[in-house]
Enzyme design. Structure first.
Site: not given
Length: 285
Positions: A82, A180, A207, A210
């Protein structure tokens, strides 16, 4: 089945409207937990390693752990490097057997990024590996790579020319996503995914996955995000479960490392299983 090329996994996901979870692992414990979740769900999987993890664990040790854990499993798993701006690390990982790399030259002018990405794609092809490309930095610092400043988004024409010229297999666009923890639900330029897939014909990588909502995930996957990266969620599950168990151990004055490892494994496995369900990749292996 086991080790599989990245391109085959994401191309099939794009064609069938689901996403392959691409989860950043930090050690053998997190690796085995994520793989266990994929096996249980019958899901293809992309194991991601950051440059920081490669350097901390060691390239050869990390690859040996991957081979030992993934070798016997019945689902296809790919090993991906990554966000790597360092050509030497890319060459080293390709030589060791990584199936794909993200050459992150987003800090460079687009033309220089494009020139070097052409070289990386040619190098990867010699190993039968694939390349993810990026021309706009994803907001946020992840494992020491990136910036908190939001990058300027390039035009559809510039992005399309980059993909066509370089021959990358996956493209990682900026759409308001960030690495983040999101402190509020982000506003995403979802239409940009639709436009890029239509113009280039290749899968997009999401990307900063989360913390997005189920609805955001599924909308973006439906538009062509066939690879969805998860890193922060693993770190949170790993660290919070560790803290929880250590607090219980202190209260009971019982110190048993294997029980700590089982607790972390269960938490990380649950996290991975939840994302597999949202991404629709279960039963696709």
């Amino acid at each position: 089945m086991a080790v599989a090329p990245l391109k085959g996994l994401v191309d099939e996901a794009l064609a069938k409207g689901y996403a392959v979870p691409a989860i950043n692992v930090v050690d053998e414990l997190s690796l085995s937990a994520v793989v266990a979740a994929a096996v249980e769900a019958g899901s293809p999987l992309i194991i991601q390693t950051s440059v920081k993890t490669v350097k901390a664990v060691g390239r050869d040790v990390l690859k040996a752990m991957f081979d030992a854990v993934v070798g016997p499993v019945p689902v296809p798993v790919s090993l991906h490097l990554d966000h790597c701006p360092d050509r030497a690390v890319i060459s080293s990982c390709l030589e060791a057997g990584w199936n794909s790399v993200l050459f992150d030259a987003s800090a460079l002018p687009v033309e220089e990024n494009q020139r070097q990405t052409v070289e990386v794609v040619a190098e990867a092809k010699r190993y039968g590996a694939h390349v993810e490309g990026e021309i706009e930095g994803i907001t946020g610092v992840e494992d020491g790579v990136g910036s908190d400043a939001e990058a300027e988004r390039q035009s559809l024409e510039v992005a399309t020319r980059f993909v066509e010229t370089t021959g990358v297999d996956v493209f990682a666009p900026a759409i308001g996503n960030a690495h983040g923890i999101y402190h509020s639900t982000p506003e995403l330029d979802s239409q940009r995914i639709t436009d890029l897939v239509k113009a280039t014909g290749i899968p997009m990588a999401l990307h900063g996955g989360s913390g997005l909502t189920r609805e955001q995930f599924q909308d973006l996957i439906g538009r062509g995000c066939a690879k969805v990266n998860i890193s922060t969620a693993l770190k949170v599950a790993y660290m919070k479960s560790s803290l929880e168990h250590l607090e219980q151990a202190r209260a009971a004055d019982k110190w048993d490392p294997p029980s700590l490892f089982r607790h972390i494994h269960a938490a990380v496995k649950t996290m991975a299983a939840e994302h597999i369900e949202i991404f629709g990749s279960g039963g696709r292996a």
